[in-house]
Design a protein around this motif. Structure first.
Motif, short mmCIF file in Angstrom:
data_model
loop_
_atom_site.label_atom_id
_atom_site.label_comp_id
_atom_site.label_asym_id
_atom_site.label_seq_id
_atom_site.Cartn_x
_atom_site.Cartn_y
_atom_site.Cartn_z
N THR A 144 1.27 -1.58 0.15
CA THR A 144 0.10 -0.12 -0.11
C THR A 144 0.42 1.11 -0.14
O THR A 144 2.16 1.20 0.12
CB THR A 144 -1.03 -0.15 1.68
N GLU A 145 0.36 2.10 -0.49
CA GLU A 145 0.91 3.52 -0.53
C GLU A 145 1.68 3.65 1.07
O GLU A 145 2.86 4.54 0.53
CB GLU A 145 0.07 4.77 -0.22
N GLU A 146 0.52 3.86 2.08
CA GLU A 146 0.86 3.84 3.09
C GLU A 146 2.38 3.35 3.71
O GLU A 146 3.75 3.08 4.14
CB GLU A 146 -0.23 3.44 4.03
N GLU A 147 2.92 1.83 3.31
CA GLU A 147 3.36 1.05 3.98
C GLU A 147 4.46 1.19 3.67
O GLU A 147 5.93 1.13 3.41
CB GLU A 147 3.14 -0.43 3.25
N LEU A 148 4.27 1.88 1.83
CA LEU A 148 5.78 2.86 0.93
C LEU A 148 6.27 3.79 1.47
O LEU A 148 7.36 3.32 1.91
CB LEU A 148 5.36 2.58 -0.32
N TYR A 149 5.66 4.80 2.12
CA TYR A 149 5.94 5.79 3.04
C TYR A 149 6.77 5.24 4.28
O TYR A 149 7.87 5.82 4.31
CB TYR A 149 4.55 6.60 3.24
N GLU A 150 6.04 4.09 4.78
CA GLU A 150 6.70 3.95 6.01
C GLU A 150 7.76 3.31 5.38
O GLU A 150 8.85 3.10 6.68
CB GLU A 150 5.93 2.49 7.22
N TRP A 151 8.01 2.49 5.07
CA TRP A 151 9.81 1.75 3.96
C TRP A 151 10.64 3.16 3.77
O TRP A 151 11.63 3.02 4.55
CB TRP A 151 9.25 1.00 3.11
N VAL A 152 9.82 4.40 3.65
CA VAL A 152 10.87 5.00 2.78
C VAL A 152 11.30 6.54 4.06
O VAL A 152 12.92 6.26 4.80
CB VAL A 152 10.34 6.74 1.98
N VAL A 153 10.74 5.99 5.01
CA VAL A 153 10.80 6.76 6.30
C VAL A 153 11.62 5.84 6.89
O VAL A 153 13.06 7.13 7.38
CB VAL A 153 9.82 7.41 7.09
N ARG A 154 11.64 4.42 7.14
CA ARG A 154 12.30 3.40 8.11
C ARG A 154 14.24 3.73 7.62
O ARG A 154 14.64 4.20 7.96
CB ARG A 154 11.78 3.04 8.65
N GLU A 155 14.01 3.61 6.13
CA GLU A 155 15.29 4.38 5.00
C GLU A 155 16.40 5.64 4.86
O GLU A 155 16.98 5.33 4.99
CB GLU A 155 15.32 4.06 4.15
N VAL A 156 15.33 6.56 5.35
CA VAL A 156 15.66 8.37 5.16
C VAL A 156 16.68 8.06 6.94
O VAL A 156 18.29 8.25 6.93
CB VAL A 156 14.60 8.41 5.34
N ILE A 157 15.64 7.19 8.65
CA ILE A 157 16.61 7.35 9.35
C ILE A 157 17.46 6.80 9.86
O ILE A 157 19.04 6.84 10.43
CB ILE A 157 15.04 7.12 10.24
#
Length: 154
Positions: free
Chosen positions: A84-97
């Motif tokens: 989902t788009e939400e999972e994609l955004y969460e994945w991006v945030v984790r990788e950015v951190i």
């Protein structure tokens, strides 16, 4: 002293994983919560790598545990594609951190938010269009994060 072939092979595979994810020994050690000397010893093949460490490397970097231990199979486990788009955004945030931690950058809400938004906007159209396979997602994420310094200077 001749090293047992098994220890030497595990050492080589650990080095390959570290290089494949683009980390120095010091960065690799930090990500695993280990000391630099421990990583150097593992990669030299002179010290036995505990099974728990192989499992940690596999979990942290998406590596295939069986490949690390025996050389069988592929180096990396296929990462699940966000559904989902939400999972994609969460994945991006984790990788950015994770990226900011690896670079030793201070992690602030503003920085994480700004960089995550930038990366998400770049990755989302590709994800929607092609449901990118995990390797392409990582490549795109890497390219997006590589211009982080330019983004911060603007």
């Amino acid at each position: 002293m001749t090293l047992p072939k098994e220890m030497k092979s595990i050492a080589e595979r650990i080095r390959k994983i570290r290089k494949a994810v683009g980390l120095t020994q010091e960065e690799f050690a930090r990500r695993l919560g280990k000391s630099l000397i421990t990583i150097q010893r593992w990669e030299s093949g002179r010290y036995n790598v505990p099974d728990s460490a192989l499992r940690l490397i596999a979990r942290e970097f998406g590596a295939n545990y069986e490949w690390l231990k025996t050389g069988q199979g592929s180096m990396f486990e296929p990462a699940p594609i966000p559904a989902t788009e939400e999972e994609l955004y969460e994945w991006v945030v984790r990788e950015v951190i994770r990226f900011l931690k690896d670079k030793g950058e201070p992690i602030t809400y503003r920085k994480v938010y700004r960089l995550s938004e930038l990366v998400f906007k770049k990755i989302k159209p590709l994800w929607e269009k092609e449901r990118l396979e995990s390797r392409k997602m990582w490549e795109e994420l890497s390219q997006s994060l590589s211009f982080y310094k330019t983004f911060e200077e603007e």
